[in-house]
Design a protein around this motif. Structure first.
Motif, PDB file in Angstrom:
ATOM      1  N   THR A  50       0.697  -1.279  -0.006  1.00 42.08           N
ATOM      2  CA  THR A  50      -0.039  -0.008   0.168  1.00 42.08           C
ATOM      3  C   THR A  50       0.954   1.327  -0.021  1.00 42.08           C
ATOM      4  OG1 THR A  50       0.015   0.035   2.315  1.00 42.08           O
ATOM      5  CG2 THR A  50      -1.808  -1.218   1.225  1.00 42.08           C
ATOM      6  N   GLN A  51       0.390   2.464  -0.310  1.00 46.92           N
ATOM      7  CA  GLN A  51       0.866   3.740  -0.316  1.00 46.92           C
ATOM      8  C   GLN A  51       1.365   3.974   1.031  1.00 46.92           C
ATOM      9  OE1 GLN A  51       1.579   5.811  -3.200  1.00 46.92           O
ATOM     10  NE2 GLN A  51       2.809   6.814  -1.337  1.00 46.92           N
ATOM     11  N   LYS A  52       0.618   3.474   1.983  1.00 46.53           N
ATOM     12  CA  LYS A  52       0.874   4.001   3.488  1.00 46.53           C
ATOM     13  C   LYS A  52       2.403   3.127   3.846  1.00 46.53           C
ATOM     14  CE  LYS A  52      -0.639   3.718   8.244  1.00 46.53           C
ATOM     15  NZ  LYS A  52       0.542   3.215   8.751  1.00 46.53           N
ATOM     16  N   GLN A  53       2.276   2.073   3.364  1.00 45.85           N
ATOM     17  CA  GLN A  53       3.629   1.023   3.685  1.00 45.85           C
ATOM     18  C   GLN A  53       4.801   1.838   3.104  1.00 45.85           C
ATOM     19  OE1 GLN A  53       2.378  -2.763   2.387  1.00 45.85           O
ATOM     20  NE2 GLN A  53       2.210  -3.485   4.262  1.00 45.85           N
ATOM     21  N   LEU A  54       4.705   2.262   1.899  1.00 39.06           N
ATOM     22  CA  LEU A  54       5.932   2.783   1.156  1.00 39.06           C
ATOM     23  C   LEU A  54       6.127   4.400   1.754  1.00 39.06           C
ATOM     24  CD1 LEU A  54       7.622   3.302  -1.355  1.00 39.06           C
ATOM     25  CD2 LEU A  54       5.711   4.281  -2.596  1.00 39.06           C
ATOM     26  N   ASP A  55       5.196   4.876   2.292  1.00 41.78           N
ATOM     27  CA  ASP A  55       5.388   6.233   3.113  1.00 41.78           C
ATOM     28  C   ASP A  55       6.104   5.981   4.494  1.00 41.78           C
ATOM     29  OD1 ASP A  55       4.149   7.673   0.859  1.00 41.78           O
ATOM     30  OD2 ASP A  55       2.303   7.900   1.686  1.00 41.78           O
ATOM     31  N   ASP A  56       5.728   5.230   5.093  1.00 43.16           N
ATOM     32  CA  ASP A  56       6.140   4.643   6.280  1.00 43.16           C
ATOM     33  C   ASP A  56       7.760   4.138   6.266  1.00 43.16           C
ATOM     34  OD1 ASP A  56       4.094   5.158   7.504  1.00 43.16           O
ATOM     35  OD2 ASP A  56       3.180   3.147   7.661  1.00 43.16           O
ATOM     36  N   VAL A  57       7.957   3.536   5.256  1.00 37.59           N
ATOM     37  CA  VAL A  57       9.365   3.318   5.179  1.00 37.59           C
ATOM     38  C   VAL A  57      10.531   4.662   4.635  1.00 37.59           C
ATOM     39  CG1 VAL A  57      11.103   1.654   3.980  1.00 37.59           C
ATOM     40  CG2 VAL A  57       8.770   0.715   4.479  1.00 37.59           C
ATOM     41  N   ASN A  58       9.757   5.156   3.656  1.00 37.09           N
ATOM     42  CA  ASN A  58      10.370   6.318   3.119  1.00 37.09           C
ATOM     43  C   ASN A  58      10.669   7.403   4.326  1.00 37.09           C
ATOM     44  OD1 ASN A  58      11.439   7.929   0.958  1.00 37.09           O
ATOM     45  ND2 ASN A  58       9.624   9.094   0.733  1.00 37.09           N
ATOM     46  N   GLY A  59       9.786   7.401   5.152  1.00 38.59           N
ATOM     47  CA  GLY A  59       9.664   8.443   6.437  1.00 38.59           C
ATOM     48  C   GLY A  59      10.953   8.077   7.442  1.00 38.59           C
ATOM     49  N   LEU A  60      11.223   6.495   7.538  1.00 44.02           N
ATOM     50  CA  LEU A  60      12.202   5.955   8.293  1.00 44.02           C
ATOM     51  C   LEU A  60      13.505   6.371   7.723  1.00 44.02           C
ATOM     52  CD1 LEU A  60      10.778   2.542   9.367  1.00 44.02           C
ATOM     53  CD2 LEU A  60      11.063   4.538  10.721  1.00 44.02           C
ATOM     54  N   VAL A  61      13.818   6.132   6.321  1.00 48.60           N
ATOM     55  CA  VAL A  61      15.045   6.797   5.705  1.00 48.60           C
ATOM     56  C   VAL A  61      15.366   8.019   5.931  1.00 48.60           C
ATOM     57  CG1 VAL A  61      16.119   6.827   3.356  1.00 48.60           C
ATOM     58  CG2 VAL A  61      14.781   4.701   4.011  1.00 48.60           C
ATOM     59  N   GLU A  62      14.444   9.093   5.790  1.00 52.67           N
ATOM     60  CA  GLU A  62      14.610  10.357   5.859  1.00 52.67           C
ATOM     61  C   GLU A  62      14.876  10.671   7.545  1.00 52.67           C
ATOM     62  OE1 GLU A  62      14.973  12.888   3.497  1.00 52.67           O
ATOM     63  OE2 GLU A  62      14.542  11.189   2.259  1.00 52.67           O
ATOM     64  N   LEU A  63      14.091  10.079   8.288  1.00 53.60           N
ATOM     65  CA  LEU A  63      14.503  10.086   9.729  1.00 53.60           C
ATOM     66  C   LEU A  63      16.128   9.825  10.047  1.00 53.60           C
ATOM     67  CD1 LEU A  63      13.591  10.816  12.600  1.00 53.60           C
ATOM     68  CD2 LEU A  63      12.940   8.485  12.757  1.00 53.60           C
ATOM     69  N   ASN A  64      16.271   8.677   9.621  1.00 47.60           N
ATOM     70  CA  ASN A  64      17.830   8.072   9.702  1.00 47.60           C
ATOM     71  C   ASN A  64      18.775   9.104   9.318  1.00 47.60           C
ATOM     72  OD1 ASN A  64      16.746   4.578   9.160  1.00 47.60           O
ATOM     73  ND2 ASN A  64      17.192   5.984  11.091  1.00 47.60           N
ATOM     74  N   LYS A  65      18.596   9.787   8.034  1.00 49.35           N
ATOM     75  CA  LYS A  65      19.210  10.796   7.436  1.00 49.35           C
ATOM     76  C   LYS A  65      19.556  11.861   8.287  1.00 49.35           C
ATOM     77  CE  LYS A  65      18.834   9.221   2.667  1.00 49.35           C
ATOM     78  NZ  LYS A  65      18.443   9.993   1.098  1.00 49.35           N
ATOM     79  N   LYS A  66      18.204  12.506   8.880  1.00 45.81           N
ATOM     80  CA  LYS A  66      18.409  13.564   9.830  1.00 45.81           C
ATOM     81  C   LYS A  66      19.228  13.247  11.288  1.00 45.81           C
ATOM     82  CE  LYS A  66      14.171  15.639   7.714  1.00 45.81           C
ATOM     83  NZ  LYS A  66      12.920  16.317   8.084  1.00 45.81           N
ATOM     84  N   GLN A  67      18.962  12.114  11.505  1.00 46.51           N
ATOM     85  CA  GLN A  67      19.639  11.657  12.879  1.00 46.51           C
ATOM     86  C   GLN A  67      21.085  11.770  12.625  1.00 46.51           C
ATOM     87  OE1 GLN A  67      17.608   7.806  13.639  1.00 46.51           O
ATOM     88  NE2 GLN A  67      16.192   8.960  14.979  1.00 46.51           N
ATOM     89  N   ILE A  68      21.677  11.249  11.347  1.00 46.44           N
ATOM     90  CA  ILE A  68      23.083  11.127  11.064  1.00 46.44           C
ATOM     91  C   ILE A  68      23.651  12.754  10.994  1.00 46.44           C
ATOM     92  CG2 ILE A  68      24.793  10.558   9.513  1.00 46.44           C
ATOM     93  CD1 ILE A  68      23.017   8.097   8.879  1.00 46.44           C
TER      94      ILE A  68
END
Length: 306
Positions: free
Chosen positions: A129-147
């Motif tokens: 689903t779109q929600k699953q794609l958005d959730d994983v994409n959000g985790l990737v962006e969050l990891n980048k900001k944390q780094i």
């Protein structure tokens, strides 16, 4: 008549002798008188404040250039350095923890990027689903900001370490300056301090001068001023004994631009009303025969006229 002729001849002989004697004395009169002094005196002081733990200086002692002659207490500086070194260890440990955090975050980012590619493939096959794609994409962006945030913390720690290193370097320089180092080769003229006293920056410890070269501080009359110039060679004389003088070569270093009354110490009362000009003449003293304070005089070798 014979008696009168003999008396006249005797008088003429005496007058002639006096005349030639007067001419001879005038030919040997000095052009200026004065006293010898050190050419370049250096007053040495401590660069830091503290108790003078060591001080190996005595008047008349010959010291070499860059010779260490004293030590100011460095206890406080040593303790300050230890505190800074401990601070550096603490900050460095924080840096190690941050490096570990960055490594964990980069690993999480790698895993989430793999999951993102998998979900994207499933989404294209309509298996996600779109929600699953958005959730994983959000985790990737969050990891980048944390780094990025963690990397900023690391940069701040690097700056803090550099600041501590600069402070340690300042302390090391202060410890180096706690050594009293003789600046020039010469003879100690005056000793102002003793071991155990409190040394402070700018407070004189001793005065030193190279007595291999001295100055004759002399005076010339205004009428002689046009016959001398800076850099001119002159003959300098000082007393060898009661009857003879020693001659050395000299060079005029400085001529005063203002007239002054003749110093009382070297002239008669009648001459003290005359105006004179001060001059300084550099004289070699390699054999040490000339002493500071000795009287001297000079004569112009080649009078110069404007």
């Amino acid at each position: 008549m014979k008696v009168i002729k003999r008396n006249s001849l005797l008088i003429l002989t005496i007058l002639a002798t006096a005349f030639f004697s007067s001419c001879t004395n005038q030919g040997t009169l000095a052009d200026g008188y004065g006293n010898f002094d050190a050419h370049a005196e250096v007053i040495v002081s401590s660069q830091t404040m503290g108790e003078l733990l060591r001080f190996k200086v005595e008047e008349g002692m010959l010291l070499k250039a860059r010779q260490v002659v004293g030590l100011v207490d460095t206890t406080q500086l040593y303790l300050k350095k230890k505190v800074l070194q401990n601070q550096k260890k603490v900050v460095a440990s924080r840096s190690a923890n941050i490096n570990a955090s960055i490594a964990v975050q980069q690993q999480q980012l790698k895993i989430n990027e793999i999951n993102l590619r998998r979900i994207q493939n499933l989404y294209r096959g309509k298996a996600a689903t779109q929600k699953q794609l958005d959730d994983v994409n959000g985790l990737v962006e969050l990891n980048k900001k944390q780094i990025m945030a963690t990397q900023t913390q690391k940069d701040n720690i690097v700056t803090e370490l550099e600041s501590i290193d600069a402070q340690i370097a300042q302390v090391n320089e202060s410890i180096r300056q706690s050594l009293v180092t003789n600046p020039v080769q010469g003879t100690v003229l005056v000793k102002y301090a003793e071991k155990g006293e409190l040394a402070t920056p700018g407070k004189p410890l001793y005065k030193i001068a190279n007595l291999k070269t001295l100055e004759l501080n002399a005076f010339v009359s205004g009428s002689q001023l046009s016959h001398i110039k800076i850099g001119q060679k002159v003959k300098v004389y000082y007393d060898e004994n009661k009857k003879t003088d020693t001659e050395v070569d000299g060079t005029i270093l400085w001529i005063s631009s203002q007239a002054e009354f003749t110093p009382k110490t070297i002239q008669t009362k009648q001459e003290r009303v005359d105006l004179v000009y001060a001059v300084k003449i550099k004289v070699s003293n390699t054999d040490g025969a000339i002493k500071i304070g000795m009287p001297g005089e000079f004569r112009i070798v080649s009078p110069q006229s404007n």
